[in-house]
Motif scaffolding. Structure first.
Motif, mmCIF file in Angstrom:
data_model
loop_
_atom_site.group_PDB
_atom_site.id
_atom_site.type_symbol
_atom_site.label_atom_id
_atom_site.label_comp_id
_atom_site.label_asym_id
_atom_site.label_seq_id
_atom_site.Cartn_x
_atom_site.Cartn_y
_atom_site.Cartn_z
ATOM 1 N N LEU A 1 -7.285 -11.513 -4.448
ATOM 2 C CA LEU A 1 -7.391 -10.079 -4.737
ATOM 3 C C LEU A 1 -8.608 -9.789 -5.612
ATOM 4 O O LEU A 1 -9.191 -8.705 -5.549
ATOM 5 C CB LEU A 1 -6.113 -9.579 -5.436
ATOM 6 C CG LEU A 1 -4.838 -9.516 -4.578
ATOM 7 C CD1 LEU A 1 -3.650 -9.057 -5.435
ATOM 8 C CD2 LEU A 1 -5.006 -8.583 -3.395
ATOM 9 N N TRP B 1 -1.748 -13.554 -15.705
ATOM 10 C CA TRP B 1 -1.308 -14.102 -14.416
ATOM 11 C C TRP B 1 -0.458 -15.351 -14.600
ATOM 12 O O TRP B 1 -0.781 -16.227 -15.390
ATOM 13 C CB TRP B 1 -2.531 -14.443 -13.563
ATOM 14 C CG TRP B 1 -3.291 -13.241 -13.097
ATOM 15 C CD1 TRP B 1 -4.272 -12.575 -13.774
ATOM 16 C CD2 TRP B 1 -3.127 -12.548 -11.849
ATOM 17 N NE1 TRP B 1 -4.714 -11.512 -13.021
ATOM 18 C CE2 TRP B 1 -4.042 -11.471 -11.845
ATOM 19 C CE3 TRP B 1 -2.294 -12.740 -10.745
ATOM 20 C CZ2 TRP B 1 -4.147 -10.592 -10.766
ATOM 21 C CZ3 TRP B 1 -2.392 -11.864 -9.668
ATOM 22 C CH2 TRP B 1 -3.312 -10.807 -9.687
ATOM 23 N N VAL C 1 -3.311 -15.847 -5.355
ATOM 24 C CA VAL C 1 -3.303 -14.391 -5.205
ATOM 25 C C VAL C 1 -4.316 -13.745 -6.149
ATOM 26 O O VAL C 1 -5.058 -12.837 -5.770
ATOM 27 C CB VAL C 1 -1.879 -13.828 -5.433
ATOM 28 C CG1 VAL C 1 -1.895 -12.310 -5.573
ATOM 29 C CG2 VAL C 1 -0.953 -14.250 -4.289
ATOM 30 N N ARG C 2 -4.357 -14.229 -7.391
ATOM 31 C CA ARG C 2 -5.292 -13.671 -8.367
ATOM 32 C C ARG C 2 -6.737 -13.736 -7.840
ATOM 33 O O ARG C 2 -7.461 -12.744 -7.875
ATOM 34 C CB ARG C 2 -5.184 -14.460 -9.679
ATOM 35 C CG ARG C 2 -6.263 -14.116 -10.676
ATOM 36 C CD ARG C 2 -6.382 -15.180 -11.767
ATOM 37 N NE ARG C 2 -7.570 -14.907 -12.564
ATOM 38 C CZ ARG C 2 -7.599 -14.957 -13.881
ATOM 39 N NH1 ARG C 2 -6.533 -15.277 -14.561
ATOM 40 N NH2 ARG C 2 -8.703 -14.703 -14.531
ATOM 41 N N LEU D 1 0.464 -12.834 -0.152
ATOM 42 C CA LEU D 1 -0.866 -12.251 -0.040
ATOM 43 C C LEU D 1 -1.068 -11.553 1.304
ATOM 44 O O LEU D 1 -2.076 -11.755 1.972
ATOM 45 C CB LEU D 1 -1.906 -13.355 -0.264
ATOM 46 C CG LEU D 1 -3.365 -12.962 -0.494
ATOM 47 C CD1 LEU D 1 -3.503 -12.008 -1.663
ATOM 48 C CD2 LEU D 1 -4.190 -14.216 -0.727
ATOM 49 N N PRO E 1 -1.534 -7.691 2.760
ATOM 50 C CA PRO E 1 -1.876 -6.420 2.112
ATOM 51 C C PRO E 1 -0.688 -5.490 1.910
ATOM 52 O O PRO E 1 -0.625 -4.773 0.900
ATOM 53 C CB PRO E 1 -2.904 -5.810 3.073
ATOM 54 C CG PRO E 1 -3.523 -6.984 3.755
ATOM 55 C CD PRO E 1 -2.418 -8.001 3.890
ATOM 56 N N CYS F 1 0.796 -6.277 -1.500
ATOM 57 C CA CYS F 1 0.063 -6.552 -2.749
ATOM 58 C C CYS F 1 -1.070 -5.600 -3.113
ATOM 59 O O CYS F 1 -1.496 -5.589 -4.257
ATOM 60 C CB CYS F 1 -0.456 -7.981 -2.741
ATOM 61 S SG CYS F 1 -1.674 -8.346 -1.464
ATOM 62 N N VAL F 2 -1.594 -4.810 -2.181
ATOM 63 C CA VAL F 2 -2.876 -4.166 -2.495
ATOM 64 C C VAL F 2 -2.803 -3.009 -3.496
ATOM 65 O O VAL F 2 -3.828 -2.633 -4.064
ATOM 66 C CB VAL F 2 -3.619 -3.678 -1.228
ATOM 67 C CG1 VAL F 2 -4.016 -4.842 -0.352
ATOM 68 C CG2 VAL F 2 -2.821 -2.642 -0.470
ATOM 69 N N TYR G 1 -4.320 -2.889 -7.245
ATOM 70 C CA TYR G 1 -5.615 -2.330 -7.650
ATOM 71 C C TYR G 1 -5.444 -1.001 -8.376
ATOM 72 O O TYR G 1 -6.195 -0.682 -9.299
ATOM 73 C CB TYR G 1 -6.517 -2.135 -6.427
ATOM 74 C CG TYR G 1 -6.950 -3.418 -5.750
ATOM 75 C CD1 TYR G 1 -7.656 -4.398 -6.445
ATOM 76 C CD2 TYR G 1 -6.666 -3.650 -4.412
ATOM 77 C CE1 TYR G 1 -8.058 -5.568 -5.820
ATOM 78 C CE2 TYR G 1 -7.063 -4.816 -3.776
ATOM 79 C CZ TYR G 1 -7.761 -5.780 -4.491
ATOM 80 O OH TYR G 1 -8.150 -6.928 -3.869
ATOM 81 N N TRP H 1 -11.193 -9.076 -13.444
ATOM 82 C CA TRP H 1 -9.897 -8.503 -13.817
ATOM 83 C C TRP H 1 -9.860 -8.098 -15.289
ATOM 84 O O TRP H 1 -8.929 -7.417 -15.717
ATOM 85 C CB TRP H 1 -8.774 -9.507 -13.561
ATOM 86 C CG TRP H 1 -8.410 -9.753 -12.131
ATOM 87 C CD1 TRP H 1 -8.509 -10.932 -11.450
ATOM 88 C CD2 TRP H 1 -7.817 -8.833 -11.200
ATOM 89 N NE1 TRP H 1 -8.031 -10.789 -10.169
ATOM 90 C CE2 TRP H 1 -7.597 -9.508 -9.988
ATOM 91 C CE3 TRP H 1 -7.453 -7.480 -11.280
ATOM 92 C CZ2 TRP H 1 -7.036 -8.905 -8.859
ATOM 93 C CZ3 TRP H 1 -6.903 -6.867 -10.156
ATOM 94 C CH2 TRP H 1 -6.700 -7.568 -8.971
ATOM 95 N N ASN I 1 0.832 -1.201 0.000
ATOM 96 C CA ASN I 1 0.000 0.000 0.000
ATOM 97 C C ASN I 1 0.868 1.254 0.000
ATOM 98 O O ASN I 1 1.808 1.380 0.769
ATOM 99 C CB ASN I 1 -1.006 0.037 1.160
ATOM 100 C CG ASN I 1 -0.572 -0.725 2.390
ATOM 101 O OD1 ASN I 1 0.038 -1.782 2.284
ATOM 102 N ND2 ASN I 1 -0.883 -0.194 3.550
ATOM 103 N N HIS J 1 -4.404 -1.762 -11.835
ATOM 104 C CA HIS J 1 -5.521 -2.361 -12.573
ATOM 105 C C HIS J 1 -6.439 -1.282 -13.157
ATOM 106 O O HIS J 1 -6.739 -1.262 -14.352
ATOM 107 C CB HIS J 1 -6.310 -3.281 -11.627
ATOM 108 C CG HIS J 1 -7.588 -3.798 -12.211
ATOM 109 N ND1 HIS J 1 -8.815 -3.611 -11.617
ATOM 110 C CD2 HIS J 1 -7.826 -4.485 -13.350
ATOM 111 C CE1 HIS J 1 -9.745 -4.176 -12.370
ATOM 112 N NE2 HIS J 1 -9.181 -4.709 -13.414
#
Ligand SMILES: [Zn+2]
Length: 247
Positions: A97, A110, A93-94, A61, A63, A66-67, A70, A104, A38, A73
């Motif tokens: 999330l 991925w 993970v895919r 995984l 946060p 990985c977060v 988003y 997605w 983050n 994305h």
């Protein structure tokens, strides 16, 4: 090969280490975003045009690792309309999330990676090793695959307790980027390393240089560097946002 620190705060974002775990690794024309903690996506954009991002690697995984995927994305899908950006991450993970997005779409391509896997992403060769951490977590070795370049190795521990070693990738890494969540006397959990343990492990694995990261925000950074330096036997550095290091 060059390492840029996007964020180095352990577990939650806080000054002075800024965002959570995130790094940019570049070799030749290849740019990999390693961990999307983050707060790291805006910092990434200060160092790289997102159009030039080659791939993403997520080590686990949690946060704080990985977060911010988003952010990429939404930006890629509705902003710059990029598709099929490769994402390398442990299995699951895919989908995990994905519970926060309707779908997605085709933003990402991925790829599941696990313990012992090796992949080549253009000019970067990566290897993965399962660490000592509660969820499936991968340490990463990065090696420049640029033709005729000097062979250099960077080892990133991601999150780990003391029952994993950077020596899993072999001896003599040029730079170990190691988590060092706590001072040794304060360590409240075995799922992370103390600064002393980080120094001892890097020394045992014959690492040439050691950089500490992922300090818990209340861990005294001066004391951590001193503790790790004593254990490592050579001065260690401390990751900080926007720091750029040639490996
Ligand atoms: Zn973690």
């Amino acid at each position: 090969m060059e390492l840029t620190v996007l964020g180095a705060s352990g577990s939650y974002g806080a000054p002075p280490a800024g965002a959570c775990s995130g790094y940019l690794i570049e070799a030749g024309d290849t740019s990999v975003w390693l961990d999307c903690g983050n707060g790291t996506y805006p910092v990434l954009q200060e160092h790289l045009a997102v159009e030039d991002l080659t791939a993403v690697v997520i080590t686990h995984l949690h946060p704080d690792h990985c977060v911010d995927l988003y952010g990429l994305h939404v930006h890629a899908r509705y902003g710059i309309e990029r598709t099929d950006i490769p994402v390398y991450a442990p299995a699951g993970v895919r989908d995990a999330l994905g519970t926060l997005v309707s779908n997605w779409g085709n933003t990402f391509a991925w790829h599941d990676v696990g313990d012992g896997d090796a992949v080549t992403i253009n000019d970067l060769g990566l290897r993965f090793s399962r660490t000592d951490h509660p969820v499936s977590t991968l340490a990463v070795e990065a090696r420049s695959a640029v033709a005729r370049s000097v062979d250099r190795r960077l080892v990133y521990t991601s999150d780990t307790g003391p029952r994993w070693s950077v020596g899993e990738f072999g001896e003599g890494a040029d730079l170990v980027l190691s988590e060092a969540s706590y001072l040794h006397a304060d360590r409240p959990t075995a799922v992370h390393l103390s600064a002393r343990q980080a120094g001892e492990d890097a020394r045992a694995a014959g690492a040439r240089r050691l950089m500490l990261t992922h300090l818990w925000p209340t861990t005294d950074p001066v004391a951590a560097v001193a503790e790790a330096t004593e254990a490592f036997g050579d001065p260690v550095s401390l990751a900080a946002p926007h720091m750029v290091t040639r490996v």
